[in-house]
Design a protein around this motif. Sequence first.
Motif: not given
Length: 199
Positions: A32-33, A44, A29-30, A23, A46-48, A179, A35-36
């Motif tokens: 999106w706590e 995943v 994206i950053r 992502f 996360n590279r936001g 989200y 996300l996992e």
Amino acid sequence: DEDIEQFVQQDKISFPPINQFLFIGSSSIRLWESLEEDMKPLKVINRGFGGAHTKHINRHLDKIVFPYMPKAIIFFCGSNDINGWNSPQKVIYEFEIFLNSVKKALPKTKVFAISIQPSPSRFNQRPRQQEWNGAVRRLAKSNSNLVYIDVSSPMLSSNNMPRLELYTDDTLHMNEKGYKIWTNLVRLNLKKYFPEDFL
């Protein structure tokens, strides 16, 4: 550049396994706590990073995209570019550079582009955002490596205005309700192309 360097240092300490779901993009994206948790059982990365423009991602493809050899890239960027008075055409051009670079370096990797969402604080920019959305939607129809994910429609009310209940107090970034919409749509699209990863 500082954010990118943090990712590089993080990777030196613990490099993520290849063939995961990357992502990448701006602060949506950053931040999106969950996300996992939201993407389980997918693995995943996360590279936001905050304030990201597409050209910033392009500048660092060799650091925060290619080394991971991702199975899929979920991309959200463009809103900051347009907010910075870049024309939609220029932002689309930068996205095409991203797409073509990925296709050349990672021919088997599929890119899932999330539409620019209708944030209330930037709703005056909506016509230009929609130009980007429309262009990427058309690109996806002629490019087997690209999938367009429309998150905009469910984030608008019946009178085509932003749904304020989906955003934090800054009316730019999403809360959990926002989200949740993204999670459902991203999962739906990923499951279509990678059903075996959901088993």
